[in-house]
Scaffold this active site. Structure first.
Site, PDB file in Angstrom:
ATOM      1  N   GLU A   1       0.837  -1.202   0.000  1.00 19.14           N
ATOM      2  CA  GLU A   1       0.000   0.000   0.000  1.00 19.14           C
ATOM      3  C   GLU A   1       0.872   1.252   0.000  1.00 19.14           C
ATOM      4  O   GLU A   1       0.611   2.209  -0.745  1.00 19.14           O
ATOM      5  CB  GLU A   1      -0.894  -0.016   1.243  1.00 19.14           C
ATOM      6  CG  GLU A   1      -1.690   1.254   1.475  1.00 19.14           C
ATOM      7  CD  GLU A   1      -2.138   1.392   2.913  1.00 19.14           C
ATOM      8  OE1 GLU A   1      -2.469   2.530   3.302  1.00 19.14           O
ATOM      9  OE2 GLU A   1      -2.149   0.389   3.655  1.00 19.14           O
TER      10      GLU A   1
ATOM     11  N   ASP B   1      -7.038   1.037   0.597  1.00 11.69           N
ATOM     12  CA  ASP B   1      -5.715   0.488   0.919  1.00 11.69           C
ATOM     13  C   ASP B   1      -5.371  -0.680  -0.001  1.00 11.69           C
ATOM     14  O   ASP B   1      -4.242  -0.783  -0.498  1.00 11.69           O
ATOM     15  CB  ASP B   1      -5.688   0.006   2.370  1.00 11.69           C
ATOM     16  CG  ASP B   1      -5.748   1.151   3.376  1.00 11.69           C
ATOM     17  OD1 ASP B   1      -5.592   2.308   2.958  1.00 11.69           O
ATOM     18  OD2 ASP B   1      -5.961   0.873   4.574  1.00 11.69           O
TER      19      ASP B   1
ATOM     20  N   GLU C   1      -4.473   0.527  -3.553  1.00  8.64           N
ATOM     21  CA  GLU C   1      -3.101   1.013  -3.610  1.00  8.64           C
ATOM     22  C   GLU C   1      -2.110  -0.145  -3.590  1.00  8.64           C
ATOM     23  O   GLU C   1      -1.098  -0.134  -4.304  1.00  8.64           O
ATOM     24  CB  GLU C   1      -2.824   1.944  -2.431  1.00  8.64           C
ATOM     25  CG  GLU C   1      -3.480   3.299  -2.554  1.00  8.64           C
ATOM     26  CD  GLU C   1      -3.186   4.206  -1.388  1.00  8.64           C
ATOM     27  OE1 GLU C   1      -3.122   5.433  -1.582  1.00  8.64           O
ATOM     28  OE2 GLU C   1      -3.025   3.687  -0.252  1.00  8.64           O
TER      29      GLU C   1
ATOM     30  N   ASP D   1       0.799   3.812  -3.207  1.00  7.40           N
ATOM     31  CA  ASP D   1       0.406   5.209  -3.039  1.00  7.40           C
ATOM     32  C   ASP D   1       1.354   6.125  -3.811  1.00  7.40           C
ATOM     33  O   ASP D   1       0.922   7.073  -4.492  1.00  7.40           O
ATOM     34  CB  ASP D   1       0.417   5.557  -1.546  1.00  7.40           C
ATOM     35  CG  ASP D   1       0.169   7.029  -1.285  1.00  7.40           C
ATOM     36  OD1 ASP D   1      -0.941   7.509  -1.565  1.00  7.40           O
ATOM     37  OD2 ASP D   1       1.102   7.709  -0.809  1.00  7.40           O
TER      38      ASP D   1
END
Length: 238
Positions: free
Chosen positions: A57, A130, A133, A61
């Protein structure tokens, strides 16, 4: 379209448009922290070993931010940095990620503890964001930036096209209202936090000098602040 006999991971790969050379990366991206936490008592043990999706994650991101920033740079050639920054912040926040996750039915593939699943984890916006990502991070590690870019462009192009003007987030709107009214900047304070460490809920209060305060909750401090600011600015403008 999936084929009879395909495993759940293979079905998801078809939806993602990427066939993983290392399927364990995808499995890790789908693994919520609750699935790896030990627990005792009648409920029995959870899955042991392996990794949850938090590291992926973190990576995803950054990969998402880079790709969307490049898309904005190419799409809005005359906009300044500030306008593009507002667009970027809106496009990579939880709501957009959860929207994409729901569009590919990512929730049905998540690896969750029984309690998390029974508590609505498969449609929880923070959990879905989450995981989305993490999937982007997994694609990047498996096949590089071009593969990740293909996935992001497929799902974020329409979101970029939907906003003809740069969005203004609620915190910025509230700050500008206070400044225009000759008042000090809004003050935000976390007044309560609850839930397990992997899935917390924050309640934030925002106050502008001389005005009523507003409270709101969210799965992150940022989300709670935005919700509280939106509530207060709506009240102040009514």
């Amino acid at each position: 379209m999936t084929k009879d006999g395909d495993s759940p991971l293979e079905e998801l790969m078809q939806v993602l448009g990427h066939s993983f050379g290392d399927p364990e990366l995808l499995r890790t991206a789908l693994t919520h922290p609750s699935a790896l936490t030990r627990r005792s008592g009648r409920q029995g043990p959870r899955q042991k070993g392996g990794q949850d999706n938090q590291r992926l994650e973190f990576l995803g991101d950054r990969v998402l931010g880079l790709i969307v920033a490049e898309m904005l740079y190419r799409t809005f050639g005359k906009e300044d940095e500030g306008a593009m920054a507002k667009r970027l912040a809106a496009l990579v926040r939880q709501e957009g990620l959860a929207h994409v996750a729901r569009s590919i039915d990512l929730g049905s593939h998540l690896i969750l503890s029984r309690g998390e699943a029974e508590g609505g984890g498969r449609d929880n916006a923070a959990t879905l964001a989450d995981a989305c990502e993490a999937v982007i991070g997994a694609i990047y590690l498996d096949a590089g930036l071009d593969a990740a870019r293909r996935f992001v462009e497929r799902h974020w192009s329409s979101l970029i096209a939907a906003d003809s003007k740069p969005p203004q987030d609620a915190k910025t709107a509230l700050q500008e209202w206070a400044q225009a009214s000759g008042l000090p900047l809004p003050i935000y304070q976390v007044v309560e936090s609850s839930g397990p460490p992997h899935d917390p809920t924050f309640t934030v209060e925002v106050r502008v000098s001389g005005k009523r305060a507003a409270k709101a909750s969210g799965k992150s401090k940022r989300a709670a602040e935005q919700a509280a600011a939106a509530s207060l600015i709506a009240e102040l403008r009514s």
